[in-house]
Scaffold this active site. Structure first.
Site, PDB file in Angstrom:
ATOM      1  N   HIS A  90       0.837  -1.207   0.000  1.00 43.91           N
ATOM      2  CA  HIS A  90       0.000   0.000   0.000  1.00 43.91           C
ATOM      3  C   HIS A  90       0.870   1.255   0.000  1.00 43.91           C
ATOM      4  O   HIS A  90       0.614   2.198  -0.764  1.00 43.91           O
ATOM      5  CB  HIS A  90      -0.905   0.001   1.228  1.00 43.91           C
ATOM      6  CG  HIS A  90      -1.674   1.277   1.408  1.00 43.91           C
ATOM      7  ND1 HIS A  90      -2.888   1.498   0.787  1.00 43.91           N
ATOM      8  CD2 HIS A  90      -1.396   2.407   2.116  1.00 43.91           C
ATOM      9  CE1 HIS A  90      -3.328   2.711   1.113  1.00 43.91           C
ATOM     10  NE2 HIS A  90      -2.441   3.277   1.912  1.00 43.91           N
ATOM     11  N   GLU A  91       1.895   1.281   0.842  1.00 43.92           N
ATOM     12  CA  GLU A  91       2.764   2.453   0.888  1.00 43.92           C
ATOM     13  C   GLU A  91       3.536   2.625  -0.419  1.00 43.92           C
ATOM     14  O   GLU A  91       3.778   3.750  -0.856  1.00 43.92           O
ATOM     15  CB  GLU A  91       3.729   2.351   2.067  1.00 43.92           C
ATOM     16  CG  GLU A  91       3.041   2.324   3.428  1.00 43.92           C
ATOM     17  CD  GLU A  91       2.054   3.468   3.622  1.00 43.92           C
ATOM     18  OE1 GLU A  91       2.276   4.566   3.067  1.00 43.92           O
ATOM     19  OE2 GLU A  91       1.054   3.271   4.323  1.00 43.92           O
TER      20      GLU A  91
ATOM     21  N   HIS B 167       1.612   4.533  -2.932  1.00 40.07           N
ATOM     22  CA  HIS B 167       1.776   5.990  -2.874  1.00 40.07           C
ATOM     23  C   HIS B 167       3.032   6.433  -3.627  1.00 40.07           C
ATOM     24  O   HIS B 167       3.031   7.486  -4.270  1.00 40.07           O
ATOM     25  CB  HIS B 167       1.865   6.441  -1.418  1.00 40.07           C
ATOM     26  CG  HIS B 167       0.568   6.345  -0.672  1.00 40.07           C
ATOM     27  ND1 HIS B 167      -0.619   6.849  -1.163  1.00 40.07           N
ATOM     28  CD2 HIS B 167       0.277   5.800   0.543  1.00 40.07           C
ATOM     29  CE1 HIS B 167      -1.585   6.629  -0.293  1.00 40.07           C
ATOM     30  NE2 HIS B 167      -1.073   5.985   0.747  1.00 40.07           N
TER      31      HIS B 167
ATOM     32  N   HIS C  99       3.172   9.017  -6.769  1.00 39.84           N
ATOM     33  CA  HIS C  99       4.083  10.167  -6.853  1.00 39.84           C
ATOM     34  C   HIS C  99       4.888  10.141  -8.141  1.00 39.84           C
ATOM     35  O   HIS C  99       5.065  11.169  -8.813  1.00 39.84           O
ATOM     36  CB  HIS C  99       5.016  10.174  -5.644  1.00 39.84           C
ATOM     37  CG  HIS C  99       5.930  11.351  -5.597  1.00 39.84           C
ATOM     38  ND1 HIS C  99       7.245  11.284  -6.008  1.00 39.84           N
ATOM     39  CD2 HIS C  99       5.727  12.634  -5.195  1.00 39.84           C
ATOM     40  CE1 HIS C  99       7.810  12.469  -5.866  1.00 39.84           C
ATOM     41  NE2 HIS C  99       6.926  13.312  -5.375  1.00 39.84           N
TER      42      HIS C  99
END
Length: 227
Positions: free
Chosen positions: A97-98, A101, A105
Site C-alpha cells: 500500500h505504501e 503511494h 508520486h
C-alpha cells in the site's frame, strides 16, 4: 429534534463508528499477521518498487505501530517495525500500500498532487484553528467574523480529508493488484490482503465524515448566531 441534538447524535455515531473501525483494523492486522509469507515487508516493498521501475525510493524502518507512510520529500517508504521485518500477509499488504503511494508520486497522480499542495495550508491552519474557533464562539455576537475565519480554516482540513480518500483507495487498489499479479498472494491470501486494506480505508472514510460533521456544526452556529 433540534439541529444541535441532531449534531450530537451524528457526532456520537461517528465516534462509535471510528472506534469500531479502528478495533476491526487492529483485529484483522493481528489475525493476518499469523499467516506466513516468504517475503518480509521490506522485501515486498523493494520488489514492488523495482517492478514499477522506481529505483530512487528507499525502504526504511520507523518506530511505532501502523506508523507506515511514504514521504515524497525524502523519497522513502517508511515501514513500522511490525511490517518492515515481518514475513506475513498483513505486512505485505501494508508495505505494498505504501509503495502504491510511491507509484502515485512517480506517475503524478492528480489527487495526490492536490493533497500535497494542501499540506502547507492545512499545516498552518491546524496550528491556530482551534484557538480561532474558540475565540469565535466566545465572541460570536460581538465579532462573528472571527468564527467565520475559523470555519474557513477548518474547511481546509475537511477538504484535505476528502481528497485523501481517493488517494488511499487508489494506493490500496494498486497494492492488491500487484500482490496478485506478482504471485505474492494466492487464492486464499488475496482476500486477506484486500480485507486488511479495505479496513484501513474505512478509517479515512470515518475521519472525513467526522470532519464534515464538525464543520457543519460550526457553520450552523454561525448561521444561527442571531437566534
Amino acid at each position: 429534534m433540534s439541529m444541535y441534538t441532531l449534531y450530537w447524535v451524528i457526532f456520537v455515531g461517528i465516534a462509535l463508528a471510528s472506534w469500531l473501525v479502528s478495533a476491526n483494523l487492529q483485529h484483522k492486522f493481528k489475525k493476518y499477521s499469523q499467516t506466513p509469507l516468504g517475503l518480509s515487508g521490506k522485501e515486498v516493498a523493494e520488489k514492488m518498487l523495482r517492478d514499477n521501475g522506481i529505483y530512487d525510493v528507499q525502504v526504511t524502518s520507523v518506530s511505532g505501530h501502523l506508523s507506515d507512510h511514504f514521504n515524497p520529500a525524502t523519497k522513502t517508504v517508511n515501514l513500522s517495525e511490525s511490517v518492515y521485518s515481518q514475513y506475513n500477509i498483513a505486512a505485505a499488504a501494508v508495505a505494498a500500500h505504501e509503495c502504491g503511494h510511491a507509484i502515485q508520486h512517480a506517475t503524478a497522480y492528480a489527487p495526490l498532487k492536490m493533497r500535497s499542495a494542501l499540506v502547507p495550508v492545512v499545516s498552518f491552519s491546524s496550528n491556530i484553528v482551534q484557538w480561532v474557533l474558540l475565540g469565535g464562539m466566545l465572541l460570536l455576537n460581538a465579532f462573528p467574523q472571527l468564527l467565520l475565519l475559523g470555519i474557513i480554516l477548518f474547511s481546509m482540513t475537511t477538504l484535505f480529508s476528502f481528497i485523501t480518500l481517493p488517494v488511499e483507495i487508489d494506493a490500496s487498489r494498486r497494492a492488491v493488484a500487484w500482490l496478485s499479479n506478482a504471485g505474492i498472494t494466492n487464492s486464499r491470501t488475496y482476500g486477506m490482503a484486500a480485507g486488511a486494506l479495505r479496513s484501513a480505508a474505512y478509517t479515512y472514510v470515518v475521519a472525513a465524515l467526522g470532519s464534515l460533521a464538525t464543520l457543519l456544526y460550526y457553520v450552523m452556529l454561525y448561521m444561527r448566531r442571531r437566534d
